[in-house]
Design a protein around this motif. Sequence first.
Motif, PDB file in Angstrom:
ATOM      1  N   ARG A   1      -4.500 -13.466   2.658  1.00 17.46           N
ATOM      2  CA  ARG A   1      -4.488 -13.649   4.106  1.00 17.46           C
ATOM      3  C   ARG A   1      -3.666 -12.446   4.661  1.00 17.46           C
ATOM      4  N   PHE A   2      -4.321 -12.146   5.769  1.00 21.58           N
ATOM      5  CA  PHE A   2      -3.773 -10.866   6.328  1.00 21.58           C
ATOM      6  C   PHE A   2      -3.740 -10.694   7.800  1.00 21.58           C
ATOM      7  N   GLN A   3      -2.966  -9.714   8.449  1.00 21.10           N
ATOM      8  CA  GLN A   3      -2.934  -9.430   9.936  1.00 21.10           C
ATOM      9  C   GLN A   3      -2.633  -7.994  10.092  1.00 21.10           C
ATOM     10  N   LEU A   4      -3.071  -7.380  11.143  1.00 14.12           N
ATOM     11  CA  LEU A   4      -3.155  -6.145  11.387  1.00 14.12           C
ATOM     12  C   LEU A   4      -2.181  -5.878  12.540  1.00 14.12           C
TER      13      LEU A   4
ATOM     14  N   PRO B   1      -0.145   1.324   5.164  1.00 17.65           N
ATOM     15  CA  PRO B   1      -1.014   1.861   6.278  1.00 17.65           C
ATOM     16  C   PRO B   1      -2.427   1.593   6.122  1.00 17.65           C
ATOM     17  N   ASN B   2      -3.268   1.167   7.209  1.00 12.85           N
ATOM     18  CA  ASN B   2      -4.534   0.737   7.083  1.00 12.85           C
ATOM     19  C   ASN B   2      -5.720   1.650   6.521  1.00 12.85           C
ATOM     20  N   CYS B   3      -5.579   2.959   6.733  1.00 11.50           N
ATOM     21  CA  CYS B   3      -6.329   3.822   6.407  1.00 11.50           C
ATOM     22  C   CYS B   3      -6.075   5.102   5.593  1.00 11.50           C
TER      23      CYS B   3
ATOM     24  N   ARG C   1       0.991   7.262  11.828  1.00 11.96           N
ATOM     25  CA  ARG C   1       0.245   7.141  13.116  1.00 11.96           C
ATOM     26  C   ARG C   1      -0.948   6.408  13.087  1.00 11.96           C
ATOM     27  N   GLN C   2      -1.025   5.066  12.588  1.00  8.45           N
ATOM     28  CA  GLN C   2      -2.055   4.187  12.443  1.00  8.45           C
ATOM     29  C   GLN C   2      -1.328   2.768  12.146  1.00  8.45           C
ATOM     30  N   PRO C   3      -2.621   1.859  12.423  1.00  5.59           N
ATOM     31  CA  PRO C   3      -1.896   0.362  12.125  1.00  5.59           C
ATOM     32  C   PRO C   3      -1.488   0.281  10.827  1.00  5.59           C
ATOM     33  N   VAL C   4      -0.685  -0.838  10.638  1.00 11.08           N
ATOM     34  CA  VAL C   4      -0.306  -1.406   9.286  1.00 11.08           C
ATOM     35  C   VAL C   4      -0.956  -2.602   9.006  1.00 11.08           C
ATOM     36  N   LEU C   5      -1.443  -2.747   7.929  1.00 12.08           N
ATOM     37  CA  LEU C   5      -2.085  -4.064   7.325  1.00 12.08           C
ATOM     38  C   LEU C   5      -0.739  -4.937   6.482  1.00 12.08           C
ATOM     39  N   VAL C   6      -0.611  -6.043   7.046  1.00 11.51           N
ATOM     40  CA  VAL C   6       0.262  -6.897   6.442  1.00 11.51           C
ATOM     41  C   VAL C   6      -0.511  -7.898   5.959  1.00 11.51           C
ATOM     42  N   GLU C   7      -0.355  -8.300   4.533  1.00 13.14           N
ATOM     43  CA  GLU C   7      -0.790  -9.470   3.890  1.00 13.14           C
ATOM     44  C   GLU C   7       0.025 -10.235   2.969  1.00 13.14           C
ATOM     45  N   GLU C   8      -0.339 -11.477   2.633  1.00 13.68           N
ATOM     46  CA  GLU C   8       0.553 -12.351   1.884  1.00 13.68           C
ATOM     47  C   GLU C   8       0.624 -11.895   0.446  1.00 13.68           C
ATOM     48  N   TYR C   9       1.768 -11.639  -0.231  1.00 19.67           N
ATOM     49  CA  TYR C   9       1.850 -11.214  -1.542  1.00 19.67           C
ATOM     50  C   TYR C   9       1.535 -12.045  -2.605  1.00 19.67           C
TER      51      TYR C   9
ATOM     52  N   LEU D   1     -18.369   4.132   3.049  1.00 23.66           N
ATOM     53  CA  LEU D   1     -17.164   4.949   3.004  1.00 23.66           C
ATOM     54  C   LEU D   1     -16.326   4.779   4.179  1.00 23.66           C
ATOM     55  N   ALA D   2     -16.684   4.468   5.543  1.00 23.59           N
ATOM     56  CA  ALA D   2     -16.036   4.268   6.447  1.00 23.59           C
ATOM     57  C   ALA D   2     -15.270   2.930   6.512  1.00 23.59           C
ATOM     58  N   ILE D   3     -15.883   1.977   5.932  1.00 24.24           N
ATOM     59  CA  ILE D   3     -15.428   0.656   6.069  1.00 24.24           C
ATOM     60  C   ILE D   3     -14.413   0.361   4.889  1.00 24.24           C
ATOM     61  N   THR D   4     -14.620   0.950   3.897  1.00 23.14           N
ATOM     62  CA  THR D   4     -13.693   0.922   2.484  1.00 23.14           C
ATOM     63  C   THR D   4     -12.371   1.610   2.608  1.00 23.14           C
ATOM     64  N   LEU D   5     -12.374   2.596   3.541  1.00 24.24           N
ATOM     65  CA  LEU D   5     -10.981   3.242   3.980  1.00 24.24           C
ATOM     66  C   LEU D   5     -10.153   2.513   4.744  1.00 24.24           C
ATOM     67  N   ASP D   6     -10.830   1.749   5.540  1.00 25.80           N
ATOM     68  CA  ASP D   6     -10.218   0.733   6.693  1.00 25.80           C
ATOM     69  C   ASP D   6      -9.969  -0.621   5.861  1.00 25.80           C
ATOM     70  N   LYS D   7      -8.817  -0.690   5.591  1.00 23.89           N
ATOM     71  CA  LYS D   7      -8.479  -1.906   4.822  1.00 23.89           C
ATOM     72  C   LYS D   7      -8.754  -3.459   5.571  1.00 23.89           C
ATOM     73  N   ARG D   8      -8.481  -3.229   6.762  1.00 26.71           N
ATOM     74  CA  ARG D   8      -8.712  -4.523   7.320  1.00 26.71           C
ATOM     75  C   ARG D   8     -10.113  -4.720   7.613  1.00 26.71           C
ATOM     76  N   ARG D   9     -10.955  -3.929   7.897  1.00 27.15           N
ATOM     77  CA  ARG D   9     -12.429  -4.174   7.913  1.00 27.15           C
ATOM     78  C   ARG D   9     -13.139  -4.513   6.738  1.00 27.15           C
ATOM     79  N   THR D  10     -12.499  -3.911   5.372  1.00 28.44           N
ATOM     80  CA  THR D  10     -12.897  -4.369   4.037  1.00 28.44           C
ATOM     81  C   THR D  10     -12.642  -5.737   3.833  1.00 28.44           C
ATOM     82  N   LYS D  11     -11.446  -6.121   4.233  1.00 28.05           N
ATOM     83  CA  LYS D  11     -10.937  -7.658   4.080  1.00 28.05           C
ATOM     84  C   LYS D  11     -11.935  -8.558   4.729  1.00 28.05           C
ATOM     85  N   GLU D  12     -12.121  -8.199   5.988  1.00 28.02           N
ATOM     86  CA  GLU D  12     -13.406  -8.915   6.997  1.00 28.02           C
ATOM     87  C   GLU D  12     -14.775  -8.943   6.400  1.00 28.02           C
TER      88      GLU D  12
END
Length: 335
Positions: free
Chosen positions: A124-127, A146-148, A179-187, A102-113
Amino acid sequence: MKVALTCNTLPPGYSQESGDDTFAEFDAPSTVLAIRSALLRYCDSVEVVEADEDAYEKLKKGNFDLAFNIAEGIRGEAREAQIPAMLEMLGIPYSGSGVTTLAITLDKRRTKEVLVANGIRTPRFQLLTRGGDLSIDLKFPLFLKPNCEGSSRGITARSLVNSKEELEEVASEMVATYRQPVLVEEYLTGREFTVGLLGNPPEVLPVVEVGFEALPEGAPKFDCYEVKWIYDSLDVGYDTTVCPAHLDDDLRSRIEDVAKRTFEALEVRDLCRLDLRLDGDGEPSVFDVNALPGLIPDPAENSRFPKAAYAAGYSYEELIGRVFNAALRREGISR
């Protein structure tokens, strides 16, 4: 058997259709009552436990045999793991995924990793971090979120950007607001699907296709807060989903395969809903995983996980029973 229904309930007077996404992840009282009613077909008593600062003491004193967990948590980037962590500390078994998942799947960057590490396609993505460098090594158009957050919080009509200027403006606003990082991914522009999984090992429910052609002129043609909670609402009445999706056998098989591999890679339990699009090669590419999918009972509200279950022939009570019994079997509990 005494069951705790752990949840976060929408405050009185709040509506997702208002455009205020503050409590968008929480459940309506009608959903909580419907789950409680369904559970009473399978156990002796159900007590609703609000997932707030008082939850630990209520769980400690409640003498519960199991918790049916749909709690989103109240704050923090790993908030969906708060109630499961309390339950594990108290030795109370519970439905759904564990603390780490649950901690990982709410964090989109960690999920994709995790997806990348397991050879599962994802855009493809970047934080972009708070106060960090906004330079991007990705191809436009880009999609920002938003990442989370869940329930499309922070994903708006402005999330799709086509230039560096748009990217910097929207990303800065998003960081400041949430107030958190933003996930950017290719659309990805291919067909979009959402897939429900149920049980251990999971049954893949009929695939839902998400389409935007029927939306009015000027509406976003991608899934976002406005589409999910405003256009596709009881009051407005646009339906953006088709279930079962119209798929040939080959594509259905590839979607089901990537869904099951994602479920396994992230060690999801009991239930899950994941979102994917077809990439430039026509292959399913996973872009979000929801280990706590919405369980709105009214079919008219197009809650996508129940919609897939209805298409599979389950009633709402049977859907809740399948999740409940999957948790019991996994925990080795006999009734």
